[in-house]
Design an enzyme around this catalytic site. Structure first.
Site, PDB file in Angstrom:
ATOM      1  N   ASP A   1       2.549  20.795 -20.216  1.00  0.00           N
ATOM      2  CA  ASP A   1       1.796  19.564 -20.452  1.00  0.00           C
ATOM      3  C   ASP A   1       2.738  18.656 -21.220  1.00  0.00           C
ATOM      4  O   ASP A   1       2.951  18.813 -22.417  1.00  0.00           O
ATOM      5  CB  ASP A   1       0.510  19.841 -21.237  1.00  0.00           C
ATOM      6  CG  ASP A   1      -0.301  18.570 -21.445  1.00  0.00           C
ATOM      7  OD1 ASP A   1       0.290  17.472 -21.342  1.00  0.00           O
ATOM      8  OD2 ASP A   1      -1.512  18.662 -21.722  1.00  0.00           O
TER       9      ASP A   1
ATOM     10  N   PHE B   1      -6.694  22.447 -24.162  1.00  0.00           N
ATOM     11  CA  PHE B   1      -7.007  21.034 -24.293  1.00  0.00           C
ATOM     12  C   PHE B   1      -8.240  20.774 -23.434  1.00  0.00           C
ATOM     13  O   PHE B   1      -8.406  21.377 -22.376  1.00  0.00           O
ATOM     14  CB  PHE B   1      -5.853  20.110 -23.907  1.00  0.00           C
ATOM     15  CG  PHE B   1      -6.199  18.682 -24.196  1.00  0.00           C
ATOM     16  CD1 PHE B   1      -6.261  18.229 -25.508  1.00  0.00           C
ATOM     17  CD2 PHE B   1      -6.560  17.806 -23.176  1.00  0.00           C
ATOM     18  CE1 PHE B   1      -6.674  16.931 -25.788  1.00  0.00           C
ATOM     19  CE2 PHE B   1      -6.966  16.506 -23.465  1.00  0.00           C
ATOM     20  CZ  PHE B   1      -7.023  16.068 -24.778  1.00  0.00           C
ATOM     21  N   THR B   2      -9.088  19.854 -23.903  1.00  0.00           N
ATOM     22  CA  THR B   2     -10.413  19.672 -23.300  1.00  0.00           C
ATOM     23  C   THR B   2     -10.372  19.488 -21.782  1.00  0.00           C
ATOM     24  O   THR B   2     -10.952  20.268 -21.038  1.00  0.00           O
ATOM     25  CB  THR B   2     -11.109  18.469 -23.941  1.00  0.00           C
ATOM     26  OG1 THR B   2     -10.233  17.351 -23.839  1.00  0.00           O
ATOM     27  CG2 THR B   2     -11.435  18.730 -25.406  1.00  0.00           C
TER      28      THR B   2
ATOM     29  N   ARG C   1     -12.437  16.817 -33.556  1.00  0.00           N
ATOM     30  CA  ARG C   1     -11.713  17.838 -32.804  1.00  0.00           C
ATOM     31  C   ARG C   1     -12.087  19.193 -33.398  1.00  0.00           C
ATOM     32  O   ARG C   1     -11.357  19.801 -34.151  1.00  0.00           O
ATOM     33  CB  ARG C   1     -10.190  17.635 -32.879  1.00  0.00           C
ATOM     34  CG  ARG C   1      -9.690  16.372 -32.209  1.00  0.00           C
ATOM     35  CD  ARG C   1      -9.531  16.474 -30.692  1.00  0.00           C
ATOM     36  NE  ARG C   1     -10.728  16.234 -29.918  1.00  0.00           N
ATOM     37  CZ  ARG C   1     -10.708  15.970 -28.601  1.00  0.00           C
ATOM     38  NH1 ARG C   1      -9.568  15.885 -27.948  1.00  0.00           N
ATOM     39  NH2 ARG C   1     -11.824  15.807 -27.939  1.00  0.00           N
TER      40      ARG C   1
ATOM     41  N   PHE D   1     -18.401  16.154 -25.772  1.00  0.00           N
ATOM     42  CA  PHE D   1     -18.068  15.307 -26.928  1.00  0.00           C
ATOM     43  C   PHE D   1     -17.992  13.823 -26.575  1.00  0.00           C
ATOM     44  O   PHE D   1     -18.219  12.969 -27.420  1.00  0.00           O
ATOM     45  CB  PHE D   1     -16.733  15.771 -27.530  1.00  0.00           C
ATOM     46  CG  PHE D   1     -15.635  15.827 -26.508  1.00  0.00           C
ATOM     47  CD1 PHE D   1     -14.841  14.730 -26.266  1.00  0.00           C
ATOM     48  CD2 PHE D   1     -15.431  16.986 -25.751  1.00  0.00           C
ATOM     49  CE1 PHE D   1     -13.856  14.769 -25.302  1.00  0.00           C
ATOM     50  CE2 PHE D   1     -14.441  17.037 -24.778  1.00  0.00           C
ATOM     51  CZ  PHE D   1     -13.648  15.920 -24.549  1.00  0.00           C
TER      52      PHE D   1
ATOM     53  N   TYR E   1       0.836  -1.205   0.000  1.00  0.00           N
ATOM     54  CA  TYR E   1       0.000   0.000   0.000  1.00  0.00           C
ATOM     55  C   TYR E   1       0.868   1.251   0.000  1.00  0.00           C
ATOM     56  O   TYR E   1       0.580   2.214  -0.696  1.00  0.00           O
ATOM     57  CB  TYR E   1      -0.926   0.033   1.222  1.00  0.00           C
ATOM     58  CG  TYR E   1      -1.899   1.202   1.161  1.00  0.00           C
ATOM     59  CD1 TYR E   1      -3.126   1.076   0.505  1.00  0.00           C
ATOM     60  CD2 TYR E   1      -1.558   2.440   1.692  1.00  0.00           C
ATOM     61  CE1 TYR E   1      -3.999   2.147   0.400  1.00  0.00           C
ATOM     62  CE2 TYR E   1      -2.425   3.516   1.589  1.00  0.00           C
ATOM     63  CZ  TYR E   1      -3.650   3.368   0.951  1.00  0.00           C
ATOM     64  OH  TYR E   1      -4.496   4.417   0.838  1.00  0.00           O
TER      65      TYR E   1
ATOM     66  N   LYS F   1       0.368   8.253 -23.334  1.00  0.00           N
ATOM     67  CA  LYS F   1       0.806   8.598 -24.691  1.00  0.00           C
ATOM     68  C   LYS F   1       2.285   8.265 -24.839  1.00  0.00           C
ATOM     69  O   LYS F   1       2.635   7.102 -25.006  1.00  0.00           O
ATOM     70  CB  LYS F   1       0.510  10.076 -24.970  1.00  0.00           C
ATOM     71  CG  LYS F   1      -0.960  10.387 -25.209  1.00  0.00           C
ATOM     72  CD  LYS F   1      -1.765  10.478 -23.934  1.00  0.00           C
ATOM     73  CE  LYS F   1      -3.124  11.083 -24.127  1.00  0.00           C
ATOM     74  NZ  LYS F   1      -3.901  11.111 -22.887  1.00  0.00           N
TER      75      LYS F   1
HETATM   76  C1  P61 Z   1      -6.281  11.982 -26.452  1.00  0.00           C
HETATM   77  F1  P61 Z   1     -11.002  13.211 -26.657  1.00  0.00           F
HETATM   78  N1  P61 Z   1      -5.518  12.939 -24.471  1.00  0.00           N
HETATM   79  O1  P61 Z   1      -5.514  12.759 -27.047  1.00  0.00           O
HETATM   80  P1  P61 Z   1      -5.668  11.644 -19.744  1.00  0.00           P
HETATM   81  N2  P61 Z   1      -3.164  16.590 -22.111  1.00  0.00           N
HETATM   82  C2  P61 Z   1      -3.101  16.223 -23.381  1.00  0.00           C
HETATM   83  C3  P61 Z   1      -3.790  15.107 -23.783  1.00  0.00           C
HETATM   84  O2  P61 Z   1      -3.737  14.732 -25.040  1.00  0.00           O
HETATM   85  C4  P61 Z   1      -4.566  14.363 -22.823  1.00  0.00           C
HETATM   86  C5  P61 Z   1      -4.591  14.816 -21.517  1.00  0.00           C
HETATM   87  C6  P61 Z   1      -3.905  15.924 -21.189  1.00  0.00           C
HETATM   88  C7  P61 Z   1      -6.318  12.074 -25.001  1.00  0.00           C
HETATM   89  C8  P61 Z   1      -7.392  11.318 -24.256  1.00  0.00           C
HETATM   90  C9  P61 Z   1      -8.536  12.213 -24.326  1.00  0.00           C
HETATM   91  O3  P61 Z   1     -11.081  15.299 -25.101  1.00  0.00           O
HETATM   92  C10 P61 Z   1     -10.327  14.230 -24.759  1.00  0.00           C
HETATM   93  O4  P61 Z   1      -4.643  10.649 -19.379  1.00  0.00           O
HETATM   94  C11 P61 Z   1      -2.310  16.976 -24.344  1.00  0.00           C
HETATM   95  O5  P61 Z   1      -6.514  11.242 -20.848  1.00  0.00           O
HETATM   96  O6  P61 Z   1      -6.457  12.079 -18.550  1.00  0.00           O
HETATM   97  C12 P61 Z   1      -5.343  13.258 -23.219  1.00  0.00           C
HETATM   98  O7  P61 Z   1      -4.811  12.907 -20.201  1.00  0.00           O
HETATM   99  C13 P61 Z   1      -5.381  14.122 -20.461  1.00  0.00           C
HETATM  100  C14 P61 Z   1      -9.327  12.185 -25.433  1.00  0.00           C
HETATM  101  C15 P61 Z   1      -8.690  13.220 -23.412  1.00  0.00           C
HETATM  102  C16 P61 Z   1     -10.224  13.192 -25.640  1.00  0.00           C
HETATM  103  C17 P61 Z   1      -9.591  14.211 -23.606  1.00  0.00           C
HETATM  104  O8  P61 Z   1      -6.926  11.126 -27.013  1.00  0.00           O
END
Ligand code: P61
Length: 925
Positions: A197, A106-107, A364, A430, A54, A240
């Site tokens: 980021d 970013f979303t 997007r 979305f 843990y 990623k």
């Molecule tokens: C993606 F449709 N990305 O690109 P988490 N920062 C950045 C990202 O690309 C990102 C996160 C933070 C995704 C997944 C995703 O609207 C969306 O590990 C540059 O996903 O929490 C994630 O990281 C967040 C898809 C996220 C989306 C949000 O596909």
């Protein structure tokens, strides 16, 4: 891969949102590169070394070492994924009323900033907003915009600048080291932090190595460290660059901030040495970090994205330039320039690509951007579809298939329609939003080449009409007798729930509930129990009775139109007068696009359609037979229908469908074109070889030795006269062959109406055992289509199919009139209206003043046609027997079926549209 039809329904189920598709329904999944990469053997080995203590797990220390080594942040706070880090960071740095600047939103990042009370400001360079600009560092911050903001709101209101590398929403575009240094210098002087980021920072570093002057000799890992050194902290989605399926971290330099973050972490993620991750996940991420900066890996990763992008550029597809690091971004605004931004071109393009080839991509654009603080849609400069390439998963062959699919969708882009929300969630909409196609006004559509004939009762069911409309031709529902068809379906348990689904969308309150209450039997009828039928139609019926007719027509059209926006028609018989107005209104409430009417002269219908479209009262003259004339000077008898009795405050006018009368003579067409009560939009011109009811021969009736009416020269429609009317027309009756279609077109017709071929296809409402029997009869050349001058109580010749071994209704039937659609009104000696049908019990008919001679040979078409679709009424003397009708071309169906025992509506369309068979000379050449 699943078939196109399956993809079609998967897309409807997913509300046109690729996030809502089942992964099993996807062929190549380019939704995201997030958590979808393949882990290496080393990572999997690491998974086996999970230390699931843990607190203080060994794997946490491995992760901390890797982050320190490759990213350089002293304090490492594990989170379940990127947004976990964003959440914590936003909470510890932002006060309500603050402003955060960043190189494009970013979303999830912006959502957390806003949730903490900040306003986000986009300070990305202008080049990023131009998809075609080749500027190599489109991720750069526009310093002038940043300075302007800081001066405007004051540096103390800007807790940090959010710098992304690479910039996802701009197309995977890098920021340069030089730009980062400038931002660092400016913010240092103003006491503003920079939070990187780092989600795809390795990819950014590779672009710097490739493109930034003076960086070509450095390792990606060296550049990465320098990038991070220009920030005060970082949020990271390990899913990623770091090649894991789950995981992230928050990196900080200041111990006091890190303490605050850890305090929140225990609340939202977990203890500071696991933060929502299993020990094994942290191990896999530690190893993934190391692998991610290897030069070979990153070159082949971005090289694969480049390969796909270059193929699309070569094919002239508008994409974001230069090609980004993790994805190729289609410029949906340019590709679907005919779709306004309000109808979400990128969402529509992603849906179209899935439909074409099972490839899943991601919107997007405006849908992702959400709404601003006033509630208005944000329309970002870029309206893109992202084809995101997972790492170490797909081969170049997958890229080839993807490119070919995009090229095909691009070629057919004019076909793609806009979308509108059906369900819109309040935040990050979305992910879970549902859409439906924006209906395209029927006026803007090409005319159909093929109209599928409306065959009642229930043969031209919604399933048939929908199948035909999905091919882009005109599917037509038969509106005849639909109210009883619906209540019988409900009494049979509505097994797939289709009727109830459509009923739940019926706009007149309370009706569906009442009908379900009275007729729906969850498990179907008890064995041997007869159907409950509806009260027979009369000049005036109760509001409740009318509403069942409105409902039934609504349901059938609603189902035929569900999930697509191609036109659908309804066919009604002019002669079956009494239910016609409520039927039309019900069909129009469901958005019917075409109304086709024959069996009589529908002169008053166009005006009625105009009235119903505005929810105004509509009237039709009621035909009343003798023996007694109405009192002289009396108003003619009428059928009156008032939508106001049903829908008190309709929201908006209904679309007025196109009206196509079915005519058997040019004089009738001329008369309708000139004297109808409103707009006629074209004609179906039907010859005497068509199925169902036919027009009687002109002139002195003559009969063959077998008692069939003989048609002659005078019955041939003068197409020249029809052409002169200048309206489109379709030829029907024996036109159901490829040659028939070609001949119709060369005669100036817009196409053909075909019934018989469709009657026996998989989707038609005809009972399966009847289809099988007839098709077997056709194959054995043992069917005959006889024109029976007596069978129909209407007195019109009616075509009857005779097949070996098929028991049909005959004179032995015990007469009973309990559906009554073919009853006509007559005036009683007392001057009242009565109703009678020549197929009802003879004594009753005669008692109503009918001529006994009229009853001879009459069949109860109402009950027989219900039996045709498997809704035979159960009677003590035995079930009602069917009576099949078809056009003369049934006997030549072999040319099409070629031994098949069943076929689909789409097969019929493909057959009719097939090119001519090569002639002898052409074959030799
Ligand atoms: C993606 F449709 N990305 O690109 P988490 N920062 C950045 C990202 O690309 C990102 C996160 C933070 C995704 C997944 C995703 O609207 C969306 O590990 C540059 O996903 O929490 C994630 O990281 C967040 C898809 C996220 C989306 C949000 O596909």
């Amino acid at each position: 891969m699943i078939s196109r039809a399956e993809r079609e329904s998967a897309l409807v189920r997913a509300g046109y949102n690729t996030f809502l598709l089942d992964a099993d329904d996807v062929y190549i999944d380019l939704l995201t590169d997030s958590g979808t990469s393949a882990m290496s053997d080393r990572q999997w080995a690491g998974m086996m070394m999970g230390d699931e203590a843990y607190a203080g797990s060994r794997n946490f220390y491995h992760l901390q070492d890797a982050v320190r080594r490759f990213y350089g942040y002293e304090h490492v706070i594990p989170t379940h994924q990127g947004r976990g880090a964003e959440h914590i960071l936003s909470k510890i740095l932002i006060k309500p009323g603050d402003h955060v600047a960043g190189n494009m939103y970013f979303t999830t990042t912006r959502a957390h900033q806003e949730l903490a009370g900040a306003t986000f400001h986009d300070v990305i360079c202008r080049e990023a907003l131009e998809p075609a600009s080749e500027f190599p560092f489109k991720g750069n911050v526009d310093l002038a915009r940043l300075i302007e903001l800081v001066e405007r709101v004051g540096a103390d209101k800007v807790p940090y600048i959010s710098v992304a590398a690479t910039v996802n929403m701009a197309g995977g575009q890098p920021i340069s080291l030089e730009n980062m240094r400038q931002v660092r210098e400016y913010t240092r002087n103003h006491g503003i932090r920079i939070v990187l980021d780092a989600t795809r920072a390795v990819e950014n570093a590779w672009f710097i190595q490739q493109k930034e002057p003076g960086q070509g000799q450095r390792l990606v890992s060296e550049i990465l460290l320098e990038m991070c050194s220009l920030s005060d902290g970082a949020t990271m989605s390990g899913k990623k660059d770091s090649l894991v399926n789950i995981g992230g971290w928050l990196g900080l330099r200041e111990a006091s901030l890190a303490d605050k973050a850890k305090n929140l972490l225990v609340l939202f993620e977990g203890l500071h040495t696991y933060g929502g991750l299993a020990g094994r996940d942290m191990e896999a991420m530690a190893i993934g970090i190391e692998e991610s900066v290897q030069e070979d890996h990153i070159r082949s990763r971005i090289g694969q994205v480049f390969y796909l992008g270059q193929k699309l550029i070569d094919a002239g597809i508008p994409i974001v330039r230069p090609i980004g690091g993790h994805a190729v971004f289609l410029d949906a605004a340019a590709i679907l320039s005919h779709i306004p931004r309000e109808e979400f071109p990128a969402q529509a393009l992603a849906a179209a690509l899935y439909l074409e080839s099972g490839i899943r991509s991601m919107e997007r654009g405006a849908v992702s951007a959400g709404r601003d603080e006033t509630g208005a849609n944000r329309y970002p400069a870029l309206e893109l579809v992202r084809l995101t390439i997972p790492r170490r998963v797909y081969t170049q062959a997958h890229m080839d298939v993807t490119a070919e699919s995009v090229i095909r969708v691009h070629a057919a882009r004019q076909e793609v329609r806009g979308l509108r929300f059906e369900y819109e969630p309040p935040i990050l909409r979305f992910f879970q939003a549902r859409f439906e196609p924006v209906p395209r006004p029927v006026e803007e559509r090409p005319l159909p080449l093929i109209i599928q004939g409306g065959m009642g009762v229930g043969v031209s069911s919604w399933t048939l009409a929908r199948a035909v409309s999905l091919t882009g031709q005109l599917g037509v529902v038969s509106g005849t007798g639909l109210d009883n068809v619906l209540v019988r379906r409900l009494q049979d348990g509505d097994p797939d729930g289709h009727a109830r689904r459509a009923m739940s969308h019926f706009p007149i309150p309370g009706v569906s509930e009442r009908v379900l209450d009275r007729y729906f039997l969850p498990g179907g009828r008890a064995p041997g129990a007869p159907y409950k039928s509806l009260p027979l139609y009369k000049q005036k019926v109760s509001v409740a009775r009318q509403q069942i007719t409105i409902l039934a027509n609504f349901v059938e059209i609603w189902l035929a139109k569900e999930g697509h926006d191609n036109p659908v028609g309804i066919n009604l018989l002019t002669k079956v007068q009494m239910p016609n107005l409520p039927s039309l209104y019900g069909a129009m409430l469901a958005g019917v696009d075409y109304v086709l009417m024959g069996a009589g002269i529908p002169r008053e219908i166009p005006g009625a359609l105009d009235a119903l479209a505005e929810h105004r009262l509509a009237r039709l003259k009621l035909d009343v037979e003798g023996p007694v004339e109405g009192p002289s000077g009396k108003e003619p008898d009428e059928l009156v229908f008032d939508p106001g009795e049903h829908l008190a405050a309709p929201e908006s006018p209904l679309r007025r469908p196109r009206f196509l009368p079915i005519v058997s003579a040019s004089s009738l067409a001329t008369n309708l074109a000139r004297k109808a009560s409103g707009r006629v939009d074209g004609f179906v011109v039907e010859g005497p070889t068509a199925g169902g009811h036919n027009a009687p021969p002109r002139g002195e009736p003559r009969f063959s030795s077998e008692g069939e009416p003989l048609y002659g020269e005078r019955d041939v429609v003068d197409l020249e006269k029809i052409r002169e009317l200048g309206l489109p027309f379709w030829l029907a009756g024996g036109a159901g062959t490829p040659d028939g279609l070609r001949a119709a077109l060369s005669a100036g017709a817009a196409g053909v109406q075909v019934g018989t071929l469709f009657a026996y296809c998989d989707e038609s409402g005809l009972a399966p055992e009847l289809k099988t029997r007839v098709l077997a009869g056709v194959a054995a050349e043992q069917v005959r289509v006889r024109t029976d001058p007596r069978a129909s109580p209407t007195g019109y010749p009616f075509k009857v199919v005779e097949v070996e071994g098929l028991e049909s209704q005959d004179d032995r039937r015990v007469r009973n009139c309990d559906l009554g659609y073919l009853r006509v009104a007559y005036r009683t000696p007392e001057g009242k209206l009565g109703y009678r049908c020549a197929a009802e019990p003879v004594d009753q008919y005669v008692a109503k003043g009918g001529d006994i001679a009229d009853t001879v040979g009459r069949r109860c078409l109402c009950n027989a046609l219900e039996a045709n679709i498997g809704q035979s009424q159960n009677r003590t003397e035995g079930d009602e027997l069917p009576l099949l009708t078809s056009g003369d071309d049934l006997v030549s169906l072999n040319a099409f079926t070629q031994g098949r025992t069943h076929y689909s509506a789409a097969d019929v369309i493909a057959y009719l549209c097939s090119p001519p068979a090569p002639t002898a000379e052409r074959r030799e050449g």
